[in-house]
Motif scaffolding. Structure first.
Motif, PDB file in Angstrom:
ATOM      1  N   SER A 176      17.927   1.701  -0.796  1.00  0.00           N
ATOM      2  CA  SER A 176      17.260   0.713  -1.250  1.00  0.00           C
ATOM      3  C   SER A 176      17.693  -0.362  -0.324  1.00  0.00           C
ATOM      4  N   GLY A 177      17.713  -0.541   0.935  1.00  0.00           N
ATOM      5  CA  GLY A 177      18.359  -1.603   1.910  1.00  0.00           C
ATOM      6  C   GLY A 177      17.824  -1.621   2.995  1.00  0.00           C
ATOM      7  N   THR A 178      17.750  -2.295   4.333  1.00  0.00           N
ATOM      8  CA  THR A 178      17.534  -1.984   6.034  1.00  0.00           C
ATOM      9  C   THR A 178      18.340  -1.466   6.085  1.00  0.00           C
ATOM     10  N   SER A 210      21.258  -2.367   7.476  1.00  0.00           N
ATOM     11  CA  SER A 210      22.565  -3.790   7.927  1.00  0.00           C
ATOM     12  C   SER A 210      23.336  -2.595   6.340  1.00  0.00           C
ATOM     13  N   ALA A 211      22.457  -2.676   5.114  1.00  0.00           N
ATOM     14  CA  ALA A 211      22.697  -1.694   3.811  1.00  0.00           C
ATOM     15  C   ALA A 211      23.002  -0.533   4.043  1.00  0.00           C
ATOM     16  N   GLU A 225      26.614  -1.307   5.396  1.00  0.00           N
ATOM     17  CA  GLU A 225      27.960  -1.630   4.417  1.00  0.00           C
ATOM     18  C   GLU A 225      28.003  -0.608   3.839  1.00  0.00           C
ATOM     19  N   PHE A 251      26.729  -4.019  16.877  1.00  0.00           N
ATOM     20  CA  PHE A 251      26.739  -3.688  16.133  1.00  0.00           C
ATOM     21  C   PHE A 251      28.430  -3.221  15.663  1.00  0.00           C
ATOM     22  N   ARG A 259      30.046  -6.033  14.529  1.00  0.00           N
ATOM     23  CA  ARG A 259      29.483  -6.346  12.786  1.00  0.00           C
ATOM     24  C   ARG A 259      30.500  -5.479  12.035  1.00  0.00           C
ATOM     25  N   PRO A 303      10.959  -1.247   8.626  1.00  0.00           N
ATOM     26  CA  PRO A 303      11.686  -1.729   7.688  1.00  0.00           C
ATOM     27  C   PRO A 303      11.619  -2.236   6.479  1.00  0.00           C
ATOM     28  N   GLY A 304      12.893  -1.745   5.935  1.00  0.00           N
ATOM     29  CA  GLY A 304      13.403  -1.748   4.732  1.00  0.00           C
ATOM     30  C   GLY A 304      13.947  -0.186   3.575  1.00  0.00           C
ATOM     31  N   LEU A 315      26.003  -0.580  -4.101  1.00  0.00           N
ATOM     32  CA  LEU A 315      25.412   0.617  -3.396  1.00  0.00           C
ATOM     33  C   LEU A 315      26.438   1.686  -3.747  1.00  0.00           C
ATOM     34  N   SER A 319      16.246  -8.403   0.256  1.00  0.00           N
ATOM     35  CA  SER A 319      16.240  -6.842   0.794  1.00  0.00           C
ATOM     36  C   SER A 319      17.192  -6.227  -0.196  1.00  0.00           C
ATOM     37  N   GLY A 320      16.352  -5.922  -0.632  1.00  0.00           N
ATOM     38  CA  GLY A 320      16.917  -5.176  -1.762  1.00  0.00           C
ATOM     39  C   GLY A 320      16.273  -5.355  -3.742  1.00  0.00           C
ATOM     40  N   TRP A 329      28.862  -8.304   3.507  1.00  0.00           N
ATOM     41  CA  TRP A 329      28.582  -9.141   4.137  1.00  0.00           C
ATOM     42  C   TRP A 329      26.750  -9.007   4.290  1.00  0.00           C
ATOM     43  N   TYR A 330      25.569  -7.810   3.747  1.00  0.00           N
ATOM     44  CA  TYR A 330      24.371  -7.493   3.671  1.00  0.00           C
ATOM     45  C   TYR A 330      23.613  -8.912   3.183  1.00  0.00           C
ATOM     46  N   HIS A 349      19.291  -9.787   9.692  1.00  0.00           N
ATOM     47  CA  HIS A 349      19.283  -8.422   9.510  1.00  0.00           C
ATOM     48  C   HIS A 349      17.551  -8.585   9.977  1.00  0.00           C
ATOM     49  N   THR A 350      17.176  -6.749   9.783  1.00  0.00           N
ATOM     50  CA  THR A 350      16.048  -6.972  10.456  1.00  0.00           C
ATOM     51  C   THR A 350      15.181  -6.897   8.850  1.00  0.00           C
ATOM     52  N   ALA A 351      14.516  -8.288   8.492  1.00  0.00           N
ATOM     53  CA  ALA A 351      13.634  -7.787   7.161  1.00  0.00           C
ATOM     54  C   ALA A 351      12.283  -6.650   6.857  1.00  0.00           C
ATOM     55  N   PRO A 352      12.158  -6.827   5.737  1.00  0.00           N
ATOM     56  CA  PRO A 352      11.932  -6.019   5.034  1.00  0.00           C
ATOM     57  C   PRO A 352      10.143  -6.273   5.503  1.00  0.00           C
ATOM     58  N   ILE A 353       9.528  -5.809   6.326  1.00  0.00           N
ATOM     59  CA  ILE A 353       8.364  -6.508   6.660  1.00  0.00           C
ATOM     60  C   ILE A 353       7.252  -6.403   6.042  1.00  0.00           C
TER      61      ILE A 353
END
Lengths: 397, 397
Positions: free
Chosen positions: A66-68, A70-71, A74, A95, A98, A203-204, A230, B66-67, B228-229, B248-252
């Protein structure tokens, strides 16, 4: 009072998000269900089946975090790395850099394999790191480095890791759904991705799969996962069909959308999808090279869904990108970190990877270059791209 | 090939997600923009303005994490608590318990103020904990405890925290948009929420606001944030209008939806929205009490958006809940943890808080109870609810 928002029309040819199919947008707008509603639990089961299909894995633990993306990164690291663990990480772009940071933030010791950006990490380098370091908990590699357009070869790394009793963690954020990510065949233990690249979903969410071997490693940990949100041992209880225990409220609408995006992948079929990404990328690169935009990675290590090119001398790259967006509604990506101002990143991901988009972009670029006085003869890039398309004859998709 | 998915019709009267307005569903389905597109950055700015409005704050740092709400909780804790920090936390339900776990997972020392579930933490208990403990980094309280329906009073706690040089962190997951959450007036330093409760947006984002005082505390930390996230120092660079640096890419699509959901709150106005939640809750409780479903918290500490009731003896609560879902498409929540099987949690949150929904639910419940042989006279709950509505005369909303 705040006004209505109507997004301007955009052709998304950057490093993600990519274009989203109308069926996926429609799925997003379906009425909500509760996160423990049997009908929603069925949707989760569907998503798990479809994710196993795109990851080419039988791993029972295959979910959407439940995140983008990057989640997802992580989640992969905080669940596998304990304080003091040595982790070998390939660093050849944003990346990988990161990842090393995330490893260190959970107390791991990052053994960085540094290589110039645009290159890939040689297998021998990984092997020698595994041999000369003490016990290594995991090797972490970025399959598709979105900041450079390089495609990391993964053949043979899985068995190398097994020989050294290390786990293999792979970032497939940009590769999944565009090139094969054969998790089981390659012996990948933890693989994460994102929805907004070649899966063409907004994204999401971060698809994540964990092998039984890696799950056992988690069970043997001395300390609880530093992240509660997470903590995949807890999240697993919600996704497991036999328990479905509440952990956190799932992002219902995004899960609907992912299901539909994955259905579109299933309908197209992975081989056809891979061929489509390859063909359109080949046409794009042929056109760009005519205009002296040259791919950063060597030919054998280029990603089909993300083309990173160096720029011809003396062009005002930021001004051209801005005008591509303002005049043509066309988004491409600039360079990140040390490549800022030096490269462009053109994405042909998922729904964005079409012949029409390649031609539209090359034509717009030629018009811009003529306007900026950098090009005199129009049509040369389009001509090169057309040659690629005509050569293929009967299209594979 | 996987079949189409059409969600069954549901009336969501559980602990969230709540019903979502068609305008919000439509916003979700709008075409995507890139996360650095100037048009999307404008949407982010709008969301920040609207969030400051519902949080009643001038905090520049006011964003959507973003979660889901649990990510908001984790973001609040991992950014404020460093290893070794003592943190006073109210534990009177599932979410206080979870907070203590999150505090410990980032190395904090949780000083638990334990109180029976359904009660609230007395101010004197907080004061005495602050007095007898050494330096305390923060006091953490759950404003609306979704597992018990109790509303934690927050008056005077802010100044108490300042007197002891502690930060005040408040979980407003279920309260925001349903009762006042006056961040600045109450002296709250960190406040997080979720989108799927009284804001009536799908789950997937966590509104978060941080006071300048708390931001300074972050800047003074000895160690980088373990996540980090969720590192808000980094995330701030993306949300700040003057930098907008990629993190990070936002959940648009979710951000689109939140903007629209917050616009609906703005259009209704907070006082009218609060009055609507209070009135419908009063009618619901009047009806439930006729049926011997009795509110768990004392009258002065009941939440209007989440009514937690103990059950009459000898009813098969799970069977009734299952049939409410299957026959009426009506979702309510069961008990969590030690309250499992002992209480129901009925949510009237955001769009779900309507007179029609109260009457529909009470009627369905009476029908069920008659069918199960527990009730003989139909209409008594409806009658009690109608009395509440008729008493108000001219409706405030």
């Amino acid at each position: 009072m705040m006004r209505d928002f109507v997004p301007p029309q955009r052709l998304l040819l950057g490093p993600g998000p990519s274009m989203v199919h109308p069926r996926v947008l429609q799925a997003l707008a379906a009425p909500l269900l509760g996160h423990l509603d049997p009908a929603f639990l069925g949707v989760m089961t569907d998503v798990q089946h479809l994710l196993r299909f795109v990851f080419a894995t039988a791993n029972p633990f295959t979910i959407a975090v439940s995140g983008t993306g990057s989640a997802g990164m992580e989640a992969a690291i905080v669940n596998m790395v304990e304080p003091g663990d040595a982790v070998v990480v390939g660093v050849n772009g944003v990346f990988g850099t990161r990842l090393a940071t995330v490893i260190e933030r959970c107390g791991g010791k990052a053994i960085r394999l540094e290589i110039p950006w645009g290159q890939v990490i040689p297998t021998e380098m990984i092997e020698s790191a595994l041999r000369r370091s003490g016990p290594v908990k995991a090797v972490v590699l970025v399959h598709a480095e979105t900041s450079t357009g390089a495609c990391q070869p993964l053949e043979a790394i899985g068995s190398l890791c097994r020989d050294h009793n290390a786990l293999l963690i792979v970032d497939a954020v940009t590769s999944l759904g565009g090139i094969p990510v054969d998790v089981d065949r390659l012996g990948i233990d933890v693989c994460y991705s994102a929805t907004q690249k070649c899966l063409s979903c907004p994204p999401g969410l971060a698809p994540l799969t964990i092998s039984p071997r890696a799950l056992s490693a988690i069970k043997g940990h001395r300390t609880p996962c530093q992240s509660w949100y997470l903590d995949m041992a807890l999240v697993a209880e919600y996704w497991a069909e036999e328990s479905r225990a509440y952990h956190h409220t799932a992002p219902i609408s995004m899960i609907y959308a992912l299901r539909e995006a994955l259905r579109l992948v299933e309908e197209e079929g992975l081989p056809a999808r891979v061929a489509r990404h390859r063909l359109n990328s080949e046409a794009l690169v042929a056109g760009l090279m005519e205009l002296e935009f040259l791919p950063l990675p060597p030919a054998e290590h280029r990603l089909p869904m993300l083309t990173c090119v160096t720029l011809p001398p003396h062009i005002d790259e930021a001004a051209i990108r801005r005008q591509l967006l303002q005049i043509y509604g066309l988004e491409i990506g600039g360079g990140l970190g040390p490549l800022k101002g030096k490269v462009w990143r053109i994405g042909l991901m998922g729904e964005s990877s079409t012949e029409a988009n390649v031609l539209t972009f090359l034509n717009a670029l030629e018009e811009m270059l003529i306007q900026f006085g950098w090009l005199s003869t129009p049509g040369i890039a389009l001509h090169a791209a057309a040659r690629v398309y005509s050569r293929t004859g009967q299209k594979e998709y």
